[in-house]
Design an enzyme around this catalytic site. Sequence first.
Site, PDB file in Angstrom:
ATOM      1  N   GLY A  21      -5.278  90.159 -15.297  1.00 14.83           N
ATOM      2  CA  GLY A  21      -5.274  90.730 -13.915  1.00 14.83           C
ATOM      3  C   GLY A  21      -6.640  91.696 -13.637  1.00 14.83           C
ATOM      4  O   GLY A  21      -6.780  92.377 -12.691  1.00 14.83           O
ATOM      5  N   SER A  22      -7.772  91.233 -14.490  1.00 12.25           N
ATOM      6  CA  SER A  22      -8.906  92.009 -14.281  1.00 12.25           C
ATOM      7  C   SER A  22      -9.640  91.817 -12.869  1.00 12.25           C
ATOM      8  O   SER A  22     -10.030  92.570 -12.497  1.00 12.25           O
ATOM      9  CB  SER A  22     -10.106  91.846 -15.548  1.00 12.25           C
ATOM     10  N   LEU A  51      -1.182  73.784  -8.372  1.00 13.36           N
ATOM     11  CA  LEU A  51      -0.400  73.888  -7.073  1.00 13.36           C
ATOM     12  C   LEU A  51      -0.546  72.481  -6.290  1.00 13.36           C
ATOM     13  O   LEU A  51      -1.634  71.707  -6.381  1.00 13.36           O
ATOM     14  CB  LEU A  51      -0.865  74.862  -6.010  1.00 13.36           C
ATOM     15  N   ASN A 110      -9.772  80.011  -5.210  1.00  6.72           N
ATOM     16  CA  ASN A 110      -9.631  80.247  -6.633  1.00  6.72           C
ATOM     17  C   ASN A 110     -10.788  80.724  -7.060  1.00  6.72           C
ATOM     18  O   ASN A 110     -11.906  80.540  -6.474  1.00  6.72           O
ATOM     19  CB  ASN A 110      -9.313  78.853  -7.160  1.00  6.72           C
ATOM     20  N   HIS A 112     -13.267  80.421 -10.485  1.00  5.80           N
ATOM     21  CA  HIS A 112     -13.168  79.624 -11.851  1.00  5.80           C
ATOM     22  C   HIS A 112     -14.389  80.136 -12.776  1.00  5.80           C
ATOM     23  O   HIS A 112     -15.458  80.234 -11.886  1.00  5.80           O
ATOM     24  CB  HIS A 112     -13.176  78.440 -11.358  1.00  5.80           C
ATOM     25  N   ASP A 137      -8.097  72.625  -2.944  1.00  3.25           N
ATOM     26  CA  ASP A 137      -7.723  71.502  -2.523  1.00  3.25           C
ATOM     27  C   ASP A 137      -6.777  70.884  -3.445  1.00  3.25           C
ATOM     28  O   ASP A 137      -6.174  71.314  -4.360  1.00  3.25           O
ATOM     29  CB  ASP A 137      -8.936  70.580  -2.030  1.00  3.25           C
ATOM     30  N   GLU A 138      -6.570  69.600  -3.195  1.00  2.00           N
ATOM     31  CA  GLU A 138      -5.310  68.882  -4.118  1.00  2.00           C
ATOM     32  C   GLU A 138      -5.603  68.709  -5.390  1.00  2.00           C
ATOM     33  O   GLU A 138      -4.840  68.504  -6.413  1.00  2.00           O
ATOM     34  CB  GLU A 138      -4.953  67.634  -3.439  1.00  2.00           C
ATOM     35  N   GLY A 139      -7.134  68.781  -5.861  1.00  4.95           N
ATOM     36  CA  GLY A 139      -7.533  68.497  -7.063  1.00  4.95           C
ATOM     37  C   GLY A 139      -7.342  70.012  -8.103  1.00  4.95           C
ATOM     38  O   GLY A 139      -6.945  70.943  -7.663  1.00  4.95           O
ATOM     39  N   GLU A 151     -17.739  87.464 -12.207  1.00  7.60           N
ATOM     40  CA  GLU A 151     -16.517  87.145 -11.477  1.00  7.60           C
ATOM     41  C   GLU A 151     -15.997  88.480 -10.513  1.00  7.60           C
ATOM     42  O   GLU A 151     -15.693  88.350  -9.285  1.00  7.60           O
ATOM     43  CB  GLU A 151     -15.340  86.802 -12.139  1.00  7.60           C
TER      44      GLU A 151
HETATM   45  C1  GRF Z   1     -10.720  84.379 -14.821  1.00 11.12           C
HETATM   46  O1  GRF Z   1     -11.800  84.027 -15.909  1.00 11.12           O
HETATM   47  C2  GRF Z   1     -10.583  83.630 -13.702  1.00 11.12           C
HETATM   48  O2  GRF Z   1     -11.857  82.881 -13.477  1.00 11.12           O
HETATM   49  C3  GRF Z   1      -9.778  82.190 -14.306  1.00 11.12           C
HETATM   50  O3  GRF Z   1      -8.850  82.954 -15.008  1.00 11.12           O
HETATM   51  C4  GRF Z   1      -9.473  84.297 -15.571  1.00 11.12           C
HETATM   52  C5  GRF Z   1      -8.531  85.301 -15.076  1.00 11.12           C
HETATM   53  O4  GRF Z   1      -8.813  86.478 -15.638  1.00 11.12           O
HETATM   54  N1  GRF Z   1      -9.193  81.583 -13.202  1.00 11.12           N
HETATM   55  P1  GRF Z   1      -7.973  87.778 -15.132  1.00 11.12           P
HETATM   56  O5  GRF Z   1      -6.482  87.677 -15.058  1.00 11.12           O
HETATM   57  O6  GRF Z   1      -8.392  87.969 -13.504  1.00 11.12           O
HETATM   58  O7  GRF Z   1      -8.447  88.766 -15.962  1.00 11.12           O
END
Ligand code: GRF
Length: 206
Positions: free
Chosen positions: A14-15, A95, A109, A111, A143-145, A176
């Site tokens: 959850g960072s 999902l 999302n 990533h 999306d669906e992928g 991020e």
């Molecule tokens: C992050 O690297 C995010 O990009 C990926 O999962 C990780 C989640 O990290 N989808 P956190 O739980 O938010 O710390």
Amino acid sequence: MNHYRIAVLVSGRGSNLQALIEANQRGELSAQLVVVISNTPTAQALERAHHSGIPTQVIERQTGQSKKDYETRLIQSLESHRVDLIVLAGFMLLLSPYFVEHFKGRIINIHPSLLPAFPGLHAQRQAIAYGARFSGCTVHFVDEGCDTGPIILQTVIPVFDEDTEQSLSARILREEHLLLPKAIDLLSKNKVQRRGRRVVITDPAR
Ligand code: GRF
């Protein structure tokens, strides 16, 4: 009180959720975090939400429960919270089209790679193993992928010769934490327009 209502779906640390909470506290996110939903009771993200007074819910997929039934429970909860946007922040379940269609264009999302390179699990490990000189992070519509939806924002991050999966992950994660609040802020201000696969940001200050 802001009226753009966000749900954050999590499975672990959850960072990114924490980054959203802090951006909100600094007034950099014109949105309201209305609920944090985890598919596992042990997610550290739940503690972070509690600590900040954000309502939480654990919705686990029961043994034998179909994916559709599970997602119906998720949908019911999200509907009851009247969410405008669903943010997947380390949510480890894929999902189905049923769920994605229900909230069409309202799920994003984050990533840890420069998509479309290295989708799926262990994106940072994949980037190092491939020998990429640059990787990054991506916020995209779902999306669906798997990690294939239209890209909203990206940050490019160099991969150094001495990088390990851990060091690269840490460098990407810092970015991020900046990118996700920025994307949500743009969405909440209606500055993100979809044109098919392409996403146009209508914010001159960006
Ligand atoms: C992050 O690297 C995010 O990009 C990926 O999962 C990780 C989640 O990290 N989808 P956190 O739980 O938010 O710390």
